[in-house]
Write a protein that holds these residues in place. Structure first.
Motif, PDB file in Angstrom:
ATOM      1  N   ARG A  98       0.826  -1.210   0.000  1.00  0.00           N
ATOM      2  CA  ARG A  98       0.000   0.000   0.000  1.00  0.00           C
ATOM      3  C   ARG A  98       0.862   1.263   0.000  1.00  0.00           C
ATOM      4  NH1 ARG A  98      -2.304  -0.580   4.541  1.00  0.00           N
ATOM      5  NH2 ARG A  98      -1.254   1.104   5.676  1.00  0.00           N
ATOM      6  N   ASN A  99       1.885   1.271   0.833  1.00  0.00           N
ATOM      7  CA  ASN A  99       2.761   2.453   0.879  1.00  0.00           C
ATOM      8  C   ASN A  99       3.610   2.570  -0.373  1.00  0.00           C
ATOM      9  OD1 ASN A  99       2.828   4.044   3.659  1.00  0.00           O
ATOM     10  ND2 ASN A  99       2.343   1.901   4.114  1.00  0.00           N
ATOM     11  N   GLU A 121       2.698   1.711  -3.377  1.00  0.00           N
ATOM     12  CA  GLU A 121       1.833   2.276  -4.420  1.00  0.00           C
ATOM     13  C   GLU A 121       1.654   3.780  -4.219  1.00  0.00           C
ATOM     14  OE1 GLU A 121      -1.641  -0.153  -4.004  1.00  0.00           O
ATOM     15  OE2 GLU A 121      -0.863  -1.738  -5.322  1.00  0.00           O
ATOM     16  N   ASP A 122       1.655   4.220  -2.960  1.00  0.00           N
ATOM     17  CA  ASP A 122       1.506   5.654  -2.676  1.00  0.00           C
ATOM     18  C   ASP A 122       2.726   6.456  -3.114  1.00  0.00           C
ATOM     19  OD1 ASP A 122      -0.995   5.278  -1.590  1.00  0.00           O
ATOM     20  OD2 ASP A 122      -0.311   5.285   0.495  1.00  0.00           O
ATOM     21  N   ASP A 177       2.370   7.142   7.937  1.00  0.00           N
ATOM     22  CA  ASP A 177       1.070   6.535   7.678  1.00  0.00           C
ATOM     23  C   ASP A 177       0.551   5.771   8.885  1.00  0.00           C
ATOM     24  OD1 ASP A 177      -1.057   5.615   5.747  1.00  0.00           O
ATOM     25  OD2 ASP A 177      -0.187   3.660   6.231  1.00  0.00           O
TER      26      ASP A 177
END
Length: 456
Positions: free
Chosen positions: A110-111, A113-114, A150
């Motif tokens: 997830r990170n 992709e960010d 995050d």
């Protein structure tokens, strides 16, 4: 298979893809001495490294163990912690830890992709300027700081990758700069003398920070004090402002007492072997005192006891096998080898030792061998799977030039080297197997031991 299992499998595959993408970049063995590209990527992300206070550690040996102790004590106080260390022993996710646990593949993906669009932007800018794109460690640094923001964390404990001044983690302004013992290592990049190396590492000292340092070689201490003075940063020195006052061998580790900045702490159990780990614990205690109360407030017993009792330091005098006893220690320079030598003499009672040794190309193999050879009944020379490993034939030639050739046995396969070492140990009484010389080598043997049930 449940839906959750399918999701876990999916993220595991994507997590491996993230690691492969990182490996495609310039590796950790060839870092770029620069900060601007990392700073640019973080700026595009909104400077996540400014979202929490940072404790940063530099030094030659003991950084990871000390980082884990600091993080553990802070977590004992109920703080949500981030921990950034390198290299990893078995799993890449070990490098980024939140609240005591390596990040999940889901968090990693997830990170990733960010941050990936911003990494691509910086890569493009670097290519247009004729400069190398972001390296493995620069990207890893951006990823780590983003994960911590995050989470979010209350405090991040960040270990320098190499050096200090131009290490990518130094884009952060750490509230506390911690120095473990500084010695010769990475001399081709950091300098040929302790003073030069210390000068580079002292670059993590920022204005308004506080310096907490282990006892140092006089040349290193002079550089740290000079840098602290220039930054108007107060400096707290081991054996002056705090100290390890006693350490006693105990089952599974040692019992230590520490004179901290704000009080005495006695009879603390530390489940790690080696006098150097006691010294690391004293440094960790002084660091946490400094962070929580500027050295004026005594630490509470329960968080301190909990933090130290639960600390682990994988790959550092780690027991991975019994019958025969097999220890793994990631000592990869002469300073680390001397700590290993001292610990073997004090904490273990074996008559004969076989060392399984492999080193990476930028390490002082001869220096390591000269420290360990007097303890050895045999030395099995080998190599890990890393492309940076010294080939066995070359390592053998270098070893024969310095130590008794009768001690040496060469193996193209790490598995064969360890198998023969265990066989030899089982054939006699009071024999010990020690695997050392490289973090990569240590990690591969940890996996080997788990897969083959050496502790059952």
């Amino acid at each position: 298979m449940s839906d959750r299992d399918e999701i876990n499998d999916e993220f595991a595959e994507q997590g491996r893809a993230v690691y492969e993408a990182l490996l495609a970049r310039t590796g950790e063995g060839a870092p770029q001495p620069r900060l601007e590209p990392t700073r640019r990527a973080l700026d595009l992300l909104g400077d996540p490294q400014r979202a929490y206070p940072i404790i940063q550690l530099a030094g030659t040996n003991g950084k990871t163990s000390t980082s884990r102790m600091i993080e553990g004590i802070l977590r004992g106080y109920g703080l949500r912690t981030g921990l950034f260390t390198s290299p990893h022993l078995v799993s890449f996710n070990e490098r980024i830890v939140v609240d005591g646990e390596p990040i999940s593949n889901e968090t990693l993906v997830r990170n990733w992709e960010d941050i990936q669009p911003y990494l691509n932007m910086v890569d493009l800018e670097l290519e247009e300027a004729g400069e190398p794109t972001l390296t493995f460690f620069e990207v890893l640094t951006v990823l780590g700081f983003a994960v911590f923001a995050d989470a979010p964390v209350d405090v991040a404990v960040v270990e320098v990758g190499m050096g200090g001044e131009w290490d990518s983690t130094n884009v952060a302004d750490a509230a506390i700069a911690v120095f473990t013992p500084i010695d010769l290592d990475h001399t081709n990049r950091l300098g040929s003398t302790i003073a030069e190396i210390a000068r580079t590492k002292s670059g993590i000292i920022k204005p308004a920070a506080t310096v907490v340092t282990a006892a140092q070689h006089p040349d290193a201490m002079a550089q740290l004090k000079n840098a602290a003075e220039l930054s108007e940063a107060p400096i707290v020195v081991q054996d002056v402002d705090f100290a390890l006052t006693s350490d006693v061998v105990a089952v599974g580790g040692q019992v230590i007492s520490v004179r901290g900045r704000a009080g005495e702490y006695t009879d603390l159990y530390l489940p790690l072997y080696g006098d150097h780990q006691g010294q690391n614990a004293a440094l960790a205690v002084a660091t946490v005192e400094t962070f929580l109360g500027n050295g004026l407030q005594r630490l509470s017993t329960d968080p301190l006891t909990e933090g130290l009792t639960e600390v682990e330091s994988p790959g550092r005098l780690q027991l991975v096998g019994i019958e025969p006893t097999v220890l793994v220690d990631a000592a990869h320079n002469p300073h680390g080898a001397r700590s290993l030598e001292a610990a073997l003499g004090k904490y273990f009672d074996f008559r004969e030792i076989v060392f399984v040794l492999g080193v990476l190309g930028d390490k002082d193999a001869e220096g390591i061998l000269e420290v360990l050879a007097p303890l050895a009944a045999r030395i099995h020379l080998t190599a890990s799977t890393s492309t940076r490993s010294v080939p066995v034939d070359e390592l053998t030639d270098r070893a024969r030039a310095r130590i008794d050739p009768r001690l040496l046995h060469s193996f193209d396969s790490l598995e064969d080297a360890v198998f023969e070492a265990r066989e030899w140990a089982n054939e006699g009484e009071s024999r010990l197997v020690v695997v050392t010389g490289s973090v990569v080598l240590a990690g591969e043997v940890v996996v080997m031991a788990e897969d083959n049930g050496w502790k059952k």
